[in-house]
Design a protein around this motif. Structure first.
Motif, PDB file in Angstrom:
ATOM      1  N   GLN A  59      -9.116   3.242   0.293  1.00 55.53           N
ATOM      2  CA  GLN A  59      -8.116   3.642   1.266  1.00 55.53           C
ATOM      3  C   GLN A  59      -6.753   3.680   0.602  1.00 55.53           C
ATOM      4  O   GLN A  59      -6.464   2.896  -0.306  1.00 55.53           O
ATOM      5  CB  GLN A  59      -8.074   2.667   2.446  1.00 55.53           C
ATOM      6  N   ALA A  60      -5.911   4.580   1.067  1.00 57.88           N
ATOM      7  CA  ALA A  60      -4.534   4.658   0.593  1.00 57.88           C
ATOM      8  C   ALA A  60      -3.744   5.521   1.565  1.00 57.88           C
ATOM      9  O   ALA A  60      -4.308   6.369   2.264  1.00 57.88           O
ATOM     10  CB  ALA A  60      -4.461   5.246  -0.813  1.00 57.88           C
ATOM     11  N   THR A  61      -2.457   5.270   1.597  1.00 56.54           N
ATOM     12  CA  THR A  61      -1.559   6.088   2.413  1.00 56.54           C
ATOM     13  C   THR A  61      -0.614   6.834   1.485  1.00 56.54           C
ATOM     14  O   THR A  61       0.027   6.223   0.625  1.00 56.54           O
ATOM     15  CB  THR A  61      -0.742   5.213   3.381  1.00 56.54           C
ATOM     16  N   VAL A  62      -0.544   8.140   1.641  1.00 56.52           N
ATOM     17  CA  VAL A  62       0.322   8.971   0.813  1.00 56.52           C
ATOM     18  C   VAL A  62       1.255   9.755   1.731  1.00 56.52           C
ATOM     19  O   VAL A  62       0.799  10.418   2.668  1.00 56.52           O
ATOM     20  CB  VAL A  62      -0.487   9.950  -0.058  1.00 56.52           C
ATOM     21  N   ALA A 117      -6.794  15.222  -3.043  1.00 62.48           N
ATOM     22  CA  ALA A 117      -6.746  13.810  -2.674  1.00 62.48           C
ATOM     23  C   ALA A 117      -8.061  13.386  -2.013  1.00 62.48           C
ATOM     24  O   ALA A 117      -8.671  14.165  -1.275  1.00 62.48           O
ATOM     25  CB  ALA A 117      -5.582  13.556  -1.731  1.00 62.48           C
ATOM     26  N   TYR A 122      -8.170   9.066   2.151  1.00 61.01           N
ATOM     27  CA  TYR A 122      -6.750   8.747   2.099  1.00 61.01           C
ATOM     28  C   TYR A 122      -6.040   9.315   3.322  1.00 61.01           C
ATOM     29  O   TYR A 122      -6.287  10.451   3.735  1.00 61.01           O
ATOM     30  CB  TYR A 122      -6.102   9.320   0.848  1.00 61.01           C
ATOM     31  N   SER A 123      -5.137   8.541   3.891  1.00 59.09           N
ATOM     32  CA  SER A 123      -4.315   9.020   5.005  1.00 59.09           C
ATOM     33  C   SER A 123      -3.071   9.704   4.443  1.00 59.09           C
ATOM     34  O   SER A 123      -2.355   9.112   3.623  1.00 59.09           O
ATOM     35  CB  SER A 123      -3.907   7.853   5.906  1.00 59.09           C
ATOM     36  N   THR A 145      -6.184  11.064   8.239  1.00 62.34           N
ATOM     37  CA  THR A 145      -7.196  11.616   7.340  1.00 62.34           C
ATOM     38  C   THR A 145      -7.605  13.027   7.764  1.00 62.34           C
ATOM     39  O   THR A 145      -8.457  13.641   7.116  1.00 62.34           O
ATOM     40  CB  THR A 145      -8.446  10.718   7.320  1.00 62.34           C
ATOM     41  N   GLY A 165      -2.916   6.386  -5.208  1.00 56.50           N
ATOM     42  CA  GLY A 165      -3.815   5.498  -4.495  1.00 56.50           C
ATOM     43  C   GLY A 165      -4.699   4.661  -5.388  1.00 56.50           C
ATOM     44  O   GLY A 165      -5.503   3.865  -4.900  1.00 56.50           O
TER      45      GLY A 165
END
Length: 324
Positions: free
Chosen positions: A85-88, A122, A126-127, A145, A289
């Motif tokens: 998981q990651a927020t970009v 991406a 990932y959000s 997402t 991420g």
């Protein structure tokens, strides 16, 4: 670097012993040659190239042996791996200068197109959030997402006027780290967050200075990867009072963007063309991420040792027609 079986590293003690034996053997060889000829004859019979051919395979074999011994010790190192998981946050400059056509078909169109490429690269888990900024910084899309929603939001971005770099960083940080009563939510604070910040000009408005906003992002552990879009000779038409149109040169503020990236631990890149911009976004899509995790890297050392040993044997066979 740590080791699962550190005692195996004692085997490295054999390497200096072998080096000493090689030096002693080489000196004996030269002494024996000197007994049967003059120094000039000896030098002529053992040119530097021949000595290198004799010693290089042995040196490679010693390096290979060292790598194999380290491999036996089960080395562990921190390596970057993709997070689940990651927020970009994609922060895109929408100031008036983005109509410049030095980046084809225009700076804004190229930025939107490259952002689409980022969404394709991406990881799907990932959000992605989108912030646009000109005189003001606005959250166009909260992190999600849903790639189709992100692409639709990108296509709806419109131009503004000024450039508020500092406010845009703050708005992006707030989007990446949503808060509840003044503090990050526990779940959001555990997820890696990154900002991809694209701008084509210097700050002209806004309440927050760019480097102060960057320092805040650093405190929260959010790297800001900055992209300077455009060339130094682009010109746009700016309407003034009484119907006058002024031609203004719009130059990316690369220095400030570099400082923002350096302060936050992000990366800076210059994008003078649409092709370069798209490649930057694709590369970031593969890299953002990632987090460092300790992994066993025995295979890397063992593989390097085998390859070097095979190379040493091949050189020895090819040059002297004998194995090591």
């Amino acid at each position: 670097m740590s080791f699962g079986s550190p005692i195996a590293l004692l085997g490295l003690l054999i390497v200096p012993v072998l080096i000493v034996l090689m030096v002693v053997a080489e000196r004996r060889r030269r002494a024996q040659q000197a007994r049967f000829g003059s120094p000039a004859l000896v030098a002529a019979s053992t040119p530097p190239a021949r000595r290198i051919r004799r010693l290089l395979p042995l040196a490679l074999a010693l390096v290979a042996l060292s790598a194999l011994i380290v491999g036996v010790a089960r080395p562990r190192a921190k390596v970057p791996v993709p997070g689940k998981q990651a927020t970009v946050i994609l922060a895109i400059d929408t100031s008036r200068s983005m109509v410049a056509t030095d980046v084809k078909p225009s700076r804004l169109a190229a930025a939107v197109s490259a952002a689409h490429a980022f969404l394709d690269e991406a990881p799907k888990t990932y959000s992605i959030g989108i912030v646009s900024f000109s005189t003001r910084a606005s959250l166009v899309l909260a992190p999600t997402t849903d790639r189709q929603a992100a692409k639709t939001s990108l296509d709806m971005i419109t131009l503004g006027s000024g450039t508020a770099l500092g406010d845009a960083i703050d708005r992006s940080v707030a989007a990446a780290r949503p808060t509840q009563p003044g503090r990050p939510t526990p779940q959001a604070s555990k997820i890696p967050a990154t900002i991809v910040f694209l701008s084509d000009g210097e700050q002209t408005t806004g309440e927050r200075q760019p480097l102060a906003a960057a320092a805040h992002a650093k405190q929260l552990g959010i790297p800001v990867n900055t992209i300077a879009l455009g060339t130094r000779d682009a010109v746009v038409d700016v309407p003034r009072a009484n119907g006058v149109v002024e031609k203004v040169t719009v130059v990316p503020d690369s220095k400030t963007l570099q400082q923002i990236a350096k302060v936050t631990g992000g990366r800076f890149a210059a994008a003078p063309t649409a092709e370069r911009l798209k490649q930057i976004y694709k590369d970031l899509g593969n890299r953002v991420g990632r987090k460092k995790e300790e992994r066993e890297v025995t295979a890397a050392f063992a593989g390097a040792g085998v390859v070097l040993m095979l190379l040493a044997s091949g050189l020895s066979l090819g040059w002297s027609r004998r194995p090591l």
